[in-house]
Design a protein around this motif. Structure first.
Motif, PDB file in Angstrom:
ATOM      1  N   ALA A 120      16.182 -20.004  -9.818  1.00  0.00           N
ATOM      2  CA  ALA A 120      15.507 -20.512  -8.629  1.00  0.00           C
ATOM      3  C   ALA A 120      16.255 -21.673  -7.984  1.00  0.00           C
ATOM      4  CB  ALA A 120      14.083 -20.939  -8.973  1.00  0.00           C
ATOM      5  N   LEU A 121      16.970 -22.452  -8.782  1.00  0.00           N
ATOM      6  CA  LEU A 121      17.681 -23.625  -8.268  1.00  0.00           C
ATOM      7  C   LEU A 121      19.142 -23.336  -7.966  1.00  0.00           C
ATOM      8  CD1 LEU A 121      16.154 -26.351 -10.629  1.00  0.00           C
ATOM      9  CD2 LEU A 121      15.480 -25.760  -8.293  1.00  0.00           C
ATOM     10  N   GLN A 122      19.533 -22.077  -7.980  1.00  0.00           N
ATOM     11  CA  GLN A 122      20.931 -21.695  -7.786  1.00  0.00           C
ATOM     12  C   GLN A 122      21.082 -20.866  -6.513  1.00  0.00           C
ATOM     13  OE1 GLN A 122      24.084 -22.231  -7.907  1.00  0.00           O
ATOM     14  NE2 GLN A 122      24.025 -22.471 -10.162  1.00  0.00           N
ATOM     15  N   TYR A 123      22.328 -20.666  -6.087  1.00  0.00           N
ATOM     16  CA  TYR A 123      22.599 -19.738  -4.996  1.00  0.00           C
ATOM     17  C   TYR A 123      22.112 -18.339  -5.373  1.00  0.00           C
ATOM     18  CZ  TYR A 123      25.909 -23.080  -2.899  1.00  0.00           C
ATOM     19  OH  TYR A 123      26.479 -24.169  -2.320  1.00  0.00           O
ATOM     20  N   GLY A 124      21.829 -17.531  -4.356  1.00  0.00           N
ATOM     21  CA  GLY A 124      21.447 -16.148  -4.590  1.00  0.00           C
ATOM     22  C   GLY A 124      22.300 -15.208  -3.762  1.00  0.00           C
ATOM     23  N   GLY A 125      21.988 -13.944  -3.801  1.00  0.00           N
ATOM     24  CA  GLY A 125      22.716 -12.956  -3.012  1.00  0.00           C
ATOM     25  C   GLY A 125      22.284 -12.952  -1.562  1.00  0.00           C
ATOM     26  N   GLY A 126      23.148 -12.461  -0.704  1.00  0.00           N
ATOM     27  CA  GLY A 126      22.868 -12.464   0.722  1.00  0.00           C
ATOM     28  C   GLY A 126      21.757 -11.531   1.130  1.00  0.00           C
ATOM     29  N   GLN A 127      21.435 -10.529   0.285  1.00  0.00           N
ATOM     30  CA  GLN A 127      20.371  -9.591   0.621  1.00  0.00           C
ATOM     31  C   GLN A 127      19.018 -10.054   0.120  1.00  0.00           C
ATOM     32  OE1 GLN A 127      21.286  -5.556  -0.426  1.00  0.00           O
ATOM     33  NE2 GLN A 127      19.512  -4.717   0.614  1.00  0.00           N
ATOM     34  N   GLY A 128      19.008 -10.991  -0.816  1.00  0.00           N
ATOM     35  CA  GLY A 128      17.748 -11.494  -1.338  1.00  0.00           C
ATOM     36  C   GLY A 128      17.444 -10.973  -2.724  1.00  0.00           C
ATOM     37  N   ASP A 129      16.464 -11.594  -3.350  1.00  0.00           N
ATOM     38  CA  ASP A 129      16.081 -11.305  -4.734  1.00  0.00           C
ATOM     39  C   ASP A 129      15.560  -9.871  -4.880  1.00  0.00           C
ATOM     40  OD1 ASP A 129      15.337 -12.300  -7.502  1.00  0.00           O
ATOM     41  OD2 ASP A 129      13.373 -11.661  -6.762  1.00  0.00           O
ATOM     42  N   LEU A 130      16.089  -9.153  -5.880  1.00  0.00           N
ATOM     43  CA  LEU A 130      15.726  -7.750  -6.064  1.00  0.00           C
ATOM     44  C   LEU A 130      14.250  -7.587  -6.394  1.00  0.00           C
ATOM     45  CD1 LEU A 130      16.391  -4.758  -6.350  1.00  0.00           C
ATOM     46  CD2 LEU A 130      17.112  -5.218  -8.712  1.00  0.00           C
ATOM     47  N   ARG A 131      13.723  -8.421  -7.291  1.00  0.00           N
ATOM     48  CA  ARG A 131      12.311  -8.291  -7.673  1.00  0.00           C
ATOM     49  C   ARG A 131      11.401  -8.489  -6.465  1.00  0.00           C
ATOM     50  NH1 ARG A 131       8.209  -5.868  -9.141  1.00  0.00           N
ATOM     51  NH2 ARG A 131       6.481  -7.053 -10.025  1.00  0.00           N
ATOM     52  N   LEU A 132      11.699  -9.449  -5.618  1.00  0.00           N
ATOM     53  CA  LEU A 132      10.882  -9.672  -4.431  1.00  0.00           C
ATOM     54  C   LEU A 132      10.988  -8.486  -3.477  1.00  0.00           C
ATOM     55  CD1 LEU A 132       9.035 -11.392  -2.699  1.00  0.00           C
ATOM     56  CD2 LEU A 132      11.043 -12.594  -1.819  1.00  0.00           C
ATOM     57  N   ARG A 133      12.160  -7.915  -3.351  1.00  0.00           N
ATOM     58  CA  ARG A 133      12.304  -6.749  -2.479  1.00  0.00           C
ATOM     59  C   ARG A 133      11.489  -5.566  -2.999  1.00  0.00           C
ATOM     60  NH1 ARG A 133      17.810  -5.127  -2.378  1.00  0.00           N
ATOM     61  NH2 ARG A 133      18.531  -6.772  -3.768  1.00  0.00           N
ATOM     62  N   GLU A 134      11.396  -5.426  -4.315  1.00  0.00           N
ATOM     63  CA  GLU A 134      10.543  -4.378  -4.891  1.00  0.00           C
ATOM     64  C   GLU A 134       9.078  -4.638  -4.572  1.00  0.00           C
ATOM     65  OE1 GLU A 134      13.323  -3.264  -8.791  1.00  0.00           O
ATOM     66  OE2 GLU A 134      11.705  -4.747  -8.959  1.00  0.00           O
ATOM     67  N   GLN A 135       8.670  -5.896  -4.626  1.00  0.00           N
ATOM     68  CA  GLN A 135       7.285  -6.238  -4.299  1.00  0.00           C
ATOM     69  C   GLN A 135       6.999  -6.030  -2.816  1.00  0.00           C
ATOM     70  OE1 GLN A 135       7.893 -10.109  -6.090  1.00  0.00           O
ATOM     71  NE2 GLN A 135       6.265  -9.721  -7.600  1.00  0.00           N
ATOM     72  N   ILE A 136       7.993  -6.288  -1.989  1.00  0.00           N
ATOM     73  CA  ILE A 136       7.836  -6.055  -0.550  1.00  0.00           C
ATOM     74  C   ILE A 136       7.602  -4.578  -0.267  1.00  0.00           C
ATOM     75  CG2 ILE A 136       9.142  -6.056   1.636  1.00  0.00           C
ATOM     76  CD1 ILE A 136      10.281  -8.806   0.701  1.00  0.00           C
ATOM     77  N   GLN A 137       8.217  -3.719  -1.061  1.00  0.00           N
ATOM     78  CA  GLN A 137       7.936  -2.285  -0.921  1.00  0.00           C
ATOM     79  C   GLN A 137       6.435  -2.000  -1.050  1.00  0.00           C
ATOM     80  OE1 GLN A 137      10.825  -0.848  -3.994  1.00  0.00           O
ATOM     81  NE2 GLN A 137      11.352   0.669  -2.425  1.00  0.00           N
ATOM     82  N   GLU A 138       5.788  -2.650  -2.005  1.00  0.00           N
ATOM     83  CA  GLU A 138       4.349  -2.457  -2.199  1.00  0.00           C
ATOM     84  C   GLU A 138       3.568  -2.940  -0.983  1.00  0.00           C
ATOM     85  OE1 GLU A 138       2.961  -4.127  -5.927  1.00  0.00           O
ATOM     86  OE2 GLU A 138       4.994  -4.048  -6.737  1.00  0.00           O
ATOM     87  N   ILE A 139       3.995  -4.057  -0.408  1.00  0.00           N
ATOM     88  CA  ILE A 139       3.297  -4.612   0.750  1.00  0.00           C
ATOM     89  C   ILE A 139       3.476  -3.704   1.962  1.00  0.00           C
ATOM     90  CG2 ILE A 139       3.254  -6.553   2.368  1.00  0.00           C
ATOM     91  CD1 ILE A 139       4.056  -8.343  -0.020  1.00  0.00           C
ATOM     92  N   MET A 140       4.699  -3.251   2.201  1.00  0.00           N
ATOM     93  CA  MET A 140       4.954  -2.377   3.346  1.00  0.00           C
ATOM     94  C   MET A 140       4.197  -1.058   3.218  1.00  0.00           C
ATOM     95  SD  MET A 140       8.980  -2.882   4.359  1.00  0.00           S
ATOM     96  CE  MET A 140       9.524  -1.909   2.946  1.00  0.00           C
ATOM     97  N   ALA A 141       4.030  -0.581   1.990  1.00  0.00           N
ATOM     98  CA  ALA A 141       3.325   0.691   1.777  1.00  0.00           C
ATOM     99  C   ALA A 141       1.896   0.626   2.305  1.00  0.00           C
ATOM    100  CB  ALA A 141       3.332   1.047   0.297  1.00  0.00           C
ATOM    101  N   LEU A 142       1.303  -0.572   2.330  1.00  0.00           N
ATOM    102  CA  LEU A 142      -0.044  -0.720   2.870  1.00  0.00           C
ATOM    103  C   LEU A 142      -0.084  -0.419   4.360  1.00  0.00           C
ATOM    104  CD1 LEU A 142      -1.137  -3.998   1.029  1.00  0.00           C
ATOM    105  CD2 LEU A 142      -1.721  -1.635   0.430  1.00  0.00           C
ATOM    106  N   ASP A 143       1.066  -0.495   5.022  1.00  0.00           N
ATOM    107  CA  ASP A 143       1.165  -0.198   6.447  1.00  0.00           C
ATOM    108  C   ASP A 143       1.783   1.182   6.669  1.00  0.00           C
ATOM    109  OD1 ASP A 143       0.590  -1.200   9.042  1.00  0.00           O
ATOM    110  OD2 ASP A 143       2.728  -1.506   9.393  1.00  0.00           O
ATOM    111  N   GLY A 144       1.897   1.971   5.576  1.00  0.00           N
ATOM    112  CA  GLY A 144       2.434   3.321   5.691  1.00  0.00           C
ATOM    113  C   GLY A 144       3.936   3.414   5.650  1.00  0.00           C
ATOM    114  N   VAL A 145       4.618   2.303   5.386  1.00  0.00           N
ATOM    115  CA  VAL A 145       6.081   2.261   5.408  1.00  0.00           C
ATOM    116  C   VAL A 145       6.613   2.397   3.987  1.00  0.00           C
ATOM    117  CG1 VAL A 145       8.125   0.906   6.050  1.00  0.00           C
ATOM    118  CG2 VAL A 145       6.054   0.806   7.460  1.00  0.00           C
ATOM    119  N   HIS A 146       7.504   3.346   3.763  1.00  0.00           N
ATOM    120  CA  HIS A 146       8.048   3.597   2.423  1.00  0.00           C
ATOM    121  C   HIS A 146       9.568   3.562   2.494  1.00  0.00           C
ATOM    122  CE1 HIS A 146       4.052   4.633   0.956  1.00  0.00           C
ATOM    123  NE2 HIS A 146       3.897   5.326   2.075  1.00  0.00           N
TER     124      HIS A 146
END
Length: 419
Positions: free
Chosen positions: A76-102
């Motif tokens: 959390a206190l270090q640099y990360g990748g330019g695309q963003g954290d993988l675990r958060l992107r997986e969780q975002i998939q769940e959020i987008m699915a609520l709007d029909g986006v997969h």
């Protein structure tokens, strides 16, 4: 001449000769200009589109922070990748699915709020003079970005069902016949900022068809979609097509704007460019904020929190509509089915921008409609944001606003009768 704190004279034009030409398109938005006013505790602000973060469970935020620091501090206190954290992107998939986006996790890019995502997309696609089609009215932050990129902003007629497909066809074909390049259609289809209207399901499909036929990329901005009051809005445009739509999302409205975490779902070719642009602009999204959001999603009932927001904002919307009926019965308003905003239409002859100082004297602030157009329209419109004040203060604010509007209406009636 302006002076610094030390007393020395400051010349604000000292570097004017060196600015890039596009710097002339940067100006203080009418929303930002209100910040100093709305910070005064005695002023009821119906201006800024801020969520009511007091409704968040602060214990859960603290718990997420402590859990993150105990197990992921070194990341959390270090640099990360330019695309963003993988675990958060997986969780975002769940959020987008609520709007029909997969969408694929590989096609999601984390940004510093969805505003940053929109800026990256605009930077990738817009040359000076290119056309962006937008709703009428449209989000003030988008208008500012497109103006800065020296794009031509074309507002397309919008009614209670959202942007008009017929008007979209007319505008696109007319501009193309004039030799102009139309690059993007920018829409906020759910509970739009500032109008509060929702694009109907039928129009979503038709708008997509129109843009595909003409090679126009749709930028779908959806910060409010989960904040519906009774019935879910139609599935996202991005759910109908994954190649012709760039989808923007944010945690600012369903969690906290202070964390500045948003995301973009884009087709693979665009996503690759987005990641490069993201790295060029900010190196990497903030690891700390991403991991805090991720931990919160992991340990909390985040959908229950969103339901709390829904009920809270519905109560505030109802308070606003009740107050408008009581104090401003002559004023037209939209009736949003979710989100934060009402869009008021004043009788011709009233000017919301000119009335604003009078409103501030009455200890209420709002955003004039001109902020949401790139062509000077909106003088007889007001955006009312009901999300941040308490329901009682929403009523107080509208009553104070009525003191100004009704006085102006009386003066208008007086002059009309003399004519």
């Amino acid at each position: 001449m302006p002076q610094t704190r030390s007393g020395s004279v400051t010349n604000f034009d000292a570097w004017k000769h060196a600015y890039a030409s596009r710097a002339a398109n940067l100006s203080v938005s009418e929303v930002r200009a209100l910040f100093a006013v709305v910070s005064r505790p005695e002023v009821v602000s119906l201006a800024g589109g801020m969520p009511d973060v007091s409704a968040l469970d602060s214990d859960l935020i603290e718990k997420a922070f402590l859990s993150m620091m105990a197990s992921k501090k070194n990341y959390a206190l270090q640099y990360g990748g330019g695309q963003g954290d993988l675990r958060l992107r997986e969780q975002i998939q769940e959020i987008m699915a609520l709007d029909g986006v997969h969408g694929s996790v590989e096609d999601i890019t984390i940004t510093t709020g969805s505003q940053h995502g929109l800026e990256l997309v605009a930077d990738l696609f817009l040359d000076a003079g290119d056309v962006v089609l937008v709703e009428a009215p449209s989000y003030v932050g988008a208008v500012g970005i497109f103006r800065h990129k020296e794009a031509h902003i074309e507002h397309v007629f919008t009614d209670e069902q959202g942007i008009s497909p017929e008007a979209l066809v007319e505008a696109a074909d007319r501009l193309r016949a004039e030799g102009k390049k139309i690059k993007l259609l920018y829409v906020v289809p759910n509970f739009a900022n500032p109008s509060g209207v929702t694009l109907s399901a039928e129009r979503r499909a038709r708008v997509l068809e129109i843009c595909k036929e003409r090679g126009i990329l749709i930028v779908e901005d959806n910060p409010y979609g989960l904040l519906y009051f009774d019935q879910k809005p139609p599935a996202a445009i991005a759910s109908l097509d994954s190649e012709n739509v760039v989808y923007l999302g944010s945690f600012s409205k369903i969690l906290s704007p202070g964390l500045r975490v948003g995301y973009v779902l884009a087709p693979p070719a665009i996503r690759e460019k987005l990641v490069l642009a993201n790295e060029s602009a900010i190196l990497s999204p903030a690891s700390f904020a991403q991991m805090l959001v991720s931990e919160y999603l992991s340990i909390s009932d985040w959908q229950g929190q969103i339901e709390t927001f829904r009920q809270l904002y519905k109560t505030k919307r109802d308070a606003a509509l009740e107050a408008l009926t009581q104090y401003l019965p002559r004023i037209e308003t939209t009736v949003p089915a979710g989100g934060f905003f009402l869009w008021l239409t004043l009788p011709e002859g009233l000017n919301s921008k000119e009335m604003l100082p009078l409103a501030v004297n009455e200890l209420v602030a709002y955003t004039p409609g001109t902020a949401f157009y790139g062509d000077g329209r909106g003088a007889n419109n007001i955006r009312v944001c009901f999300s941040h004040p308490s329901a009682e203060n929403v009523k107080v604010g509208i009553k104070r606003l009525s003191n100004v509007v009704n006085l102006q209406l009386d003066l208008l009636d007086t002059f009309s009768s003399k004519d």
